[in-house]
Design a protein around this motif. Sequence first.
Motif, short mmCIF file in Angstrom:
data_model
loop_
_atom_site.label_atom_id
_atom_site.label_comp_id
_atom_site.label_asym_id
_atom_site.label_seq_id
_atom_site.Cartn_x
_atom_site.Cartn_y
_atom_site.Cartn_z
N GLU A 524 0.85 -1.20 0.00
CA GLU A 524 0.00 0.00 0.00
C GLU A 524 0.88 1.25 0.00
O GLU A 524 1.86 1.32 0.75
N SER A 545 -5.77 3.00 -9.24
CA SER A 545 -6.03 1.91 -8.29
C SER A 545 -6.76 0.75 -8.97
O SER A 545 -6.58 -0.41 -8.60
N ARG A 551 -3.61 -0.50 -3.81
CA ARG A 551 -4.24 0.34 -2.79
C ARG A 551 -3.38 1.58 -2.56
O ARG A 551 -2.17 1.50 -2.40
N SER A 564 -9.14 2.02 -3.77
CA SER A 564 -9.00 0.61 -4.07
C SER A 564 -10.00 0.22 -5.15
O SER A 564 -11.19 0.55 -5.06
#
Length: 574
Positions: A524, A545, A551, A564
Amino acid sequence: MLRCGGSPNAFTFPFALKSCAALSLSIPGVQLHGHVIKTGCGPEPFVLTSLITMYCQCNLIGSARKVFDECPQGNLTVCYNALTSGYAFNSRFLDAVALFCQMRELGVSFNSVTMLGLIPACTLPAHLSVGMSLHSCIIKFGLDTDLSVGNCLLTMYVKCGCIKFAKTLFDSMPKHGLITWNAMISGYAQNGLASNVVDLYQQMKSQGIHPDPVTLVSVLSSCAHLGAHSIGREVERQIELSGFGSNPFLNNALINMYSRCGKLAKALAIFNAMPEKTVVTWTAIINGYGMHGQGEIATQLFDDMIRSGVRPDGAAFVSVLSACSHAGLTDKGLEYFEVMKEKYSLRRGPEHYSCVVDLLGRAGKLAEAFDLIRSMKVEPDGAVWGALLGACKIHKNVELAELAFKRVVKLEPENIGYYVLLSNIYNEAGNLEGVLRVRVMMRDRKLRKEPGYSYVEHRGEVHLFIAGDRSHPQTEEIYRMLHKLESLVEGLHDLKENEISGMSVHSEKLAIAFGILNSEPNIEIVVIKNLRVCGDCHSFIKSVSKVLDRRFVVRDATRFHHFSNGICSCRDYW
């Protein structure tokens, strides 16, 4: 002692009176004063000073002054010191200064204790000139070698908002004790100079000074402000090594730091491990979930807090109302707003109203939001009108936006954000004349928009970007990645066509490209931005994304955005 027939004397009374002062027990203090008179100990200097201090600590300043005025030895420095300190304790700035002037006129000598009692009375910017005069007096009479006096002056400059003078004094002090370091670090933290806090903390450690909980709370709060996760993690290790792990203030600061650095799971783990949770602890975790757009969990935590027997305060209600606002929980937020007054009899301040105005605005209920402002029992502040202005932008209500803008610029004429907001509203409505009007207003008032920047932490180092930045060592690779990303997302959304050059390349896009280049596909990426993320960049990151199945977490000036699979946690309302 009295029951056994013992007779108190001038050595007994100061201890008993100091205890009354520490516990704010005015009635026993007055009774002891009666004993002092009966035993004839009134003229004793230490008894007199203890009486004056006791009355001051019990907020009976008139009685303290009466004892002082009736003092048979009116030129005693210790009595002046006690009353001066008492005036400062009771926020009686003018009385404290007048008493010091009286000392000087009568030729009563003063010492370091006098200054330690008087300087704390200077707590506002308006008091700075007096504080500086006292500083001059301290140097003239050779009291500047006293470390306690230096620390007191340092704190005074900080409280008066004169951080530059505070740092000059700090640098000139021959010796820095832990209190000195804490005063300067806290001063930076209180004035929003988070990067200075971190730098000074590192300097303090390099000189072998061990931090205490006061130091670490300030550093954690600055890490939260900066989103400096790696430094915050080091501070947590320092807390464990120093044996401060059970300190509730530090744990609360850790929850706040991890929440604001995008590490909500870690914040929750610390929260769950705490054996005792105060309203501050609950508020920290509720606020964390609210900032991340997880309003349902935030409201559940708020309800859990009440069930656990912890009574919510005004700050807790701000957190839960804000969480409802970010998550679009309109009915739940309005319910809390009513409960606050009806069940808990708490005063609803502008900070609560601004949350509810934002809540109603998000739901498109602009008329209800405006009616709520007009019904307020307290004067609406800039945040209240600003919330309405922000809602007008989302729902394209130019007429109400103009009204809200007129009110908010009267309250916060130098807040550049409101001018930019109205300009954007005019721009979206195709009102170029309105845009020009706002620009002229900004120029006349010499207002300039704060430059936007974004940064990413990578391997413990912060990589900062500004719009159109080409100063990074990986510039060529970053721009190639950005070209590639723009091509990939081109078909997903009707994005505005921006050339990948100059000012059109916003800082968050560069930060995202850098993050992708320097991390594994399953990691992430967290980006911190100082301003609100713009609509173009928001759409861009959503698309990235989706096409990369990654993410991204972006913390802007108001909240977190979790991207996301082409969706943002803010539901496109920010």
